[in-house]
Design an enzyme around this catalytic site. Structure first.
Site, PDB file in Angstrom:
ATOM      1  N   LYS A  55       0.827 -15.847   4.825  1.00  0.00           N
ATOM      2  CA  LYS A  55       1.958 -15.186   5.489  1.00  0.00           C
ATOM      3  C   LYS A  55       2.467 -16.038   6.642  1.00  0.00           C
ATOM      4  O   LYS A  55       3.666 -16.257   6.779  1.00  0.00           O
ATOM      5  CB  LYS A  55       1.538 -13.812   6.027  1.00  0.00           C
ATOM      6  N   GLN A  99      -2.881  -6.358   9.434  1.00  0.00           N
ATOM      7  CA  GLN A  99      -3.511  -6.539   8.119  1.00  0.00           C
ATOM      8  C   GLN A  99      -4.566  -5.460   7.870  1.00  0.00           C
ATOM      9  O   GLN A  99      -5.401  -5.183   8.732  1.00  0.00           O
ATOM     10  CB  GLN A  99      -4.145  -7.943   8.034  1.00  0.00           C
ATOM     11  N   ASP A 122       5.877  -3.552   7.231  1.00  0.00           N
ATOM     12  CA  ASP A 122       5.074  -3.082   6.094  1.00  0.00           C
ATOM     13  C   ASP A 122       5.612  -1.770   5.528  1.00  0.00           C
ATOM     14  O   ASP A 122       5.224  -1.366   4.424  1.00  0.00           O
ATOM     15  CB  ASP A 122       3.634  -2.841   6.549  1.00  0.00           C
TER      16      ASP A 122
HETATM   17  N1  GUN Z   1      -3.754  -5.316   2.764  1.00  0.00           N
HETATM   18  C1  GUN Z   1      -3.511  -5.386   1.446  1.00  0.00           C
HETATM   19  N2  GUN Z   1      -2.180  -5.316   1.200  1.00  0.00           N
HETATM   20  C2  GUN Z   1      -1.582  -5.195   2.404  1.00  0.00           C
HETATM   21  C3  GUN Z   1      -0.222  -5.104   2.809  1.00  0.00           C
HETATM   22  O1  GUN Z   1       0.726  -5.085   2.016  1.00  0.00           O
HETATM   23  N3  GUN Z   1      -0.012  -5.016   4.148  1.00  0.00           N
HETATM   24  C4  GUN Z   1      -1.027  -5.007   5.050  1.00  0.00           C
HETATM   25  N4  GUN Z   1      -0.706  -4.889   6.334  1.00  0.00           N
HETATM   26  N5  GUN Z   1      -2.291  -5.107   4.708  1.00  0.00           N
HETATM   27  C5  GUN Z   1      -2.572  -5.202   3.385  1.00  0.00           C
END
Ligand code: GUN
Length: 296
Positions: A55, A99, A122
């Site tokens: 990311k 995350q 998100d």
């Molecule tokens: N953990 C697994 N998928 C995601 C996601 O799309 N966003 C976040 N913040 N954590 C995750």
């Protein structure tokens, strides 16, 4: 029936990131605005570390500011909430992503709900979830379902009247995916691990979305001939001699004999998720600066 078309999410995501980079250049040039994305990682989950590294790299490659906050596993809830409050107040930060999963001592939903909904790239805040469910306002939409919808628009087109079955009822994928498909006038079923006769539910689907997190659970004979199959699963399975490989929630080799189009794992939905995160960050930056949403 001939073999399914392989939906190349990797190539599509690269193209989308290129378009996002173009929009970012334009925002800098015409508005003096550099979108900024803050990513918060608590603890040392190896899979999370890989995602977060990707990311951060892709955010920077698109010309955006990437702010990385790595906190130790024993971080308390108050400390994390303090950081969120600072990021909410920082005008250089337009998007905030925490995350998941978070360590057990932290109430994840309380943290997600502390994020300013305008910066919630998100789309997990209850305000954004509620806007998506009610079809009101302009939600920021969770990145994985958004990536699925972008691919469906490209590979299927008009979804009106189609039957969609989603296997998995998570807040991250299953539930938002159902609302997005409803918004496109599909007839939607959310199935899950306790659904009675899951194979026959899946066999109804013109669009089948597998998001249960169980390696190769969806078999070829669960798929309606000609269906489009989106495989959201990423499961690592052990092979001989200590090797491992990634597989989806769908038995790919079986499914491709029956479906008309299918996403592979890896290289399908995964890369689209990060591209959609970048897209959400740019959208959030525009909205916070009263600039029209970019067309991506
Ligand atoms: N953990 C697994 N998928 C995601 C996601 O799309 N966003 C976040 N913040 N954590 C995750």
């Amino acid at each position: 029936m001939s073999e399914a078309r392989i939906i190349d999410g990797k190539a599509f995501a690269a193209e989308l990131r290129g378009r996002i980079g173009g929009v970012v250049s334009e925002l800098k040039r015409e508005h003096g605005l550099t979108p900024g994305l803050a990513v918060v990682l608590v603890g040392e989950n190896p899979a999370s570390e890989v995602y977060v590294r990707n990311k951060n790299r892709q955010t920077a490659e698109a010309g955006m500011n990437s702010f990385h906050h790595a906190l130790p596993a024993e971080t308390g809830q108050d400390e994390l909430l303090d950081l969120i409050a600072r990021l909410n107040a920082d005008p250089a930060v337009h998007g905030i992503l925490v995350q998941l999963p978070l360590p057990d001592q932290i109430d994840a939903q309380a943290v997600l709900d502390a994020i300013d909904p305008a910066k919630d790239v998100d789309g997990f805040h209850v305000v954004n979830a509620g806007r998506l469910m009610t079809g009101t306002g302009k939600p920021l939409v969770p990145c994985t379902p958004l990536g699925c919808m972008v691919l469906l628009r490209e590979y299927v087109g008009d979804l009106k009247g189609m039957r969609a079955v989603i296997v998995g009822r998570s807040n991250i994928v299953g539930k938002p995916m159902a609302h997005l498909l409803l918004g496109q006038h599909c007839t939607v079923t959310i199935a899950h691990s306790r659904t009675r006769d899951l194979p026959s539910e899946c066999r109804q689907a013109d669009i089948l979305v597998a998001a249960v997190g169980r390696a190769e659970m969806v078999r070829g004979d669960w798929i309606k001939p000609g269906a489009t199959v989106l495989d959201v699963g990423i499961n690592r399975i052990e092979m001989a001699e200590g090797k491992s490989r990634l597989v989806g929630d769908v038995a790919f080799e079986e499914a491709r004999q029956v479906a008309s189009a299918i996403t592979p794992v890896p290289g399908g939905i995964g890369p689209m998720t990060i591209a959609c995160l970048l897209s959400n960050a740019v959208t959030a930056a525009c909205r916070q600066n009263s600039i029209e949403d970019p067309v991506l």
